[in-house]
Design a protein around this motif. Sequence first.
Motif, mmCIF file in Angstrom:
data_model
loop_
_atom_site.group_PDB
_atom_site.id
_atom_site.type_symbol
_atom_site.label_atom_id
_atom_site.label_comp_id
_atom_site.label_asym_id
_atom_site.label_seq_id
_atom_site.Cartn_x
_atom_site.Cartn_y
_atom_site.Cartn_z
ATOM 1 N N SER A 91 0.824 -1.215 0.000
ATOM 2 C CA SER A 91 0.000 0.000 0.000
ATOM 3 C C SER A 91 0.856 1.262 0.000
ATOM 4 O O SER A 91 0.317 2.366 0.087
ATOM 5 N N ASN A 140 -1.286 4.000 2.009
ATOM 6 C CA ASN A 140 -2.654 4.487 1.889
ATOM 7 C C ASN A 140 -3.502 3.356 1.330
ATOM 8 O O ASN A 140 -3.070 2.664 0.411
ATOM 9 N N MET A 141 -4.675 3.158 1.874
ATOM 10 C CA MET A 141 -5.578 2.126 1.373
ATOM 11 C C MET A 141 -6.658 2.713 0.458
ATOM 12 O O MET A 141 -7.526 1.983 -0.009
ATOM 13 N N SER A 142 -6.589 4.030 0.207
ATOM 14 C CA SER A 142 -7.647 4.703 -0.570
ATOM 15 C C SER A 142 -7.069 5.599 -1.659
ATOM 16 O O SER A 142 -7.458 6.764 -1.784
ATOM 17 N N SER A 154 -9.993 1.041 -4.945
ATOM 18 C CA SER A 154 -8.985 1.025 -3.882
ATOM 19 C C SER A 154 -9.179 -0.183 -2.982
ATOM 20 O O SER A 154 -10.184 -0.896 -3.056
ATOM 21 N N THR A 156 -9.708 -0.006 0.216
ATOM 22 C CA THR A 156 -10.830 0.333 1.088
ATOM 23 C C THR A 156 -12.151 -0.003 0.421
ATOM 24 O O THR A 156 -13.061 -0.560 1.055
ATOM 25 N N ARG A 157 -12.244 0.315 -0.852
ATOM 26 C CA ARG A 157 -13.474 0.030 -1.591
ATOM 27 C C ARG A 157 -13.716 -1.471 -1.697
ATOM 28 O O ARG A 157 -14.853 -1.940 -1.560
ATOM 29 N N SER A 160 -15.140 -2.836 1.511
ATOM 30 C CA SER A 160 -16.538 -2.458 1.696
ATOM 31 C C SER A 160 -17.474 -3.311 0.852
ATOM 32 O O SER A 160 -18.639 -3.519 1.234
ATOM 33 N N SER A 163 -17.889 -6.416 3.148
ATOM 34 C CA SER A 163 -18.109 -6.276 4.590
ATOM 35 C C SER A 163 -19.561 -6.429 5.015
ATOM 36 O O SER A 163 -19.827 -6.666 6.192
ATOM 37 N N SER A 169 -11.974 -6.239 6.280
ATOM 38 C CA SER A 169 -11.603 -4.862 6.600
ATOM 39 C C SER A 169 -10.172 -4.592 6.169
ATOM 40 O O SER A 169 -9.459 -5.488 5.723
ATOM 41 N N THR A 170 -9.765 -3.352 6.320
ATOM 42 C CA THR A 170 -8.372 -2.963 6.066
ATOM 43 C C THR A 170 -7.757 -2.493 7.381
ATOM 44 O O THR A 170 -8.469 -2.059 8.292
ATOM 45 N N GLU A 215 -11.491 -4.095 12.951
ATOM 46 C CA GLU A 215 -12.783 -3.404 12.936
ATOM 47 C C GLU A 215 -13.878 -4.225 13.608
ATOM 48 O O GLU A 215 -14.864 -3.676 14.113
#
Length: 405
Positions: A91, A140-142, A154, A156-157, A160, A163, A169-170, A215
Amino acid sequence: LGAGIFLVILITGAWYFFGARNPEPLTEDVSFSNVTSDIFVINGTTGNDGGVYQLLKLMEHKGTPFYAIRNGTSVTGLIAKDDFVIIKVNSQWDERGGTNTDLVRALIQAIVDHPDGFTGEIIIADNGQTQHGPTGTGGNMSYIKNNAEDRSQSMTRIASLFSGEHHVSTFLWDTITTRRVQEYADGDMDDGYIVNETINPRTGIRVSYPKFRTEYGTFVSFKEGIWNSENGAYEGDRLKIINVPVLKSHGNYGVSAAMKHYMGVPSDKLTRQMGGRAHSSVDEGGMGTEMAETRFPAISILDAIWINAIPDNGPRTSDDEATRTNIIAASTDPVALDFWAAQNILMPAAKSLGYTDLSSMDPENNSRGKFGNWLRLSMMELRRSGYNVTMDRNAMNVYSADNNP
């Protein structure tokens, strides 16, 4: 007399510095291997086209099943239905320098499609060390520009997307990389990094690793496993690492692949402050020590869909610098995977671009400070801990298939 004493001190100091740090010769016979190592290769995949499933089918057909299935009292396979899986990605870099998010998405889908029904947890994680990267601030995860067919996709996306139905999760370990803590068993429940009190005398690394709460409230120690607060004990066997690096050149260390990718596990900041800096130990085989003394990956899946084949150019890899090869490769032996990929993917791609000096990428170049040398030292560290890894091409079984979704 004074000159004689000085000479004795000089000789003793030289022996300690060179002999104690490298007590075994650097020319250890690479042909030594207790077992052969299997490498699985899928050609013609973009990451989002069924290539991962082709890879898992190939692995199972050749005797390395991805799914751990209980058959009576025995369990065969790598990932069980209730495992906690850390997908270790890159990342620290955007564009083509970071792990392909299509590949990660397909891998998560394969895990949650476990034939026994997946009930565990998946964490996409990395430590960009709060340094370097496109903004100089670490991972960065995004990212806006991601390594994927859909550039906006990304990490993060991806998390989601899953999830809602699964625990995915990240966790960006940059956020805890400067915080030193103790283990859960010591009564410390805070997120942070465990740092060894001593420096490894061979490789010069002070081993460190993260512990953190996900999370979903799971307490994870990268080394010890899942902390069960009710029992006051670790469930070590339930934590699995899937190592997913990008294949690319590296300005300092020649090649970045499965072994160098473990630089995203330790804390470079804390080890630099305390001595025994992690990144400086790579030349001495430090990633082998890190891997052996924390947690060895269940499997490494190499992202060679887009690579940086320009010698000494990476790890930053812009779109313009990347070469598309559409290959993914996997092995339970990260050393063999790096050796094979450097010789059979990275070096041929560099040659096709017109480069003639490929010495920095050559795993058989055993010159001090070169990729082949530090890969060998890493191999020796893993062997000392009982892992059957090899740089002997005659001990590598390479199975390849074309992607036919």
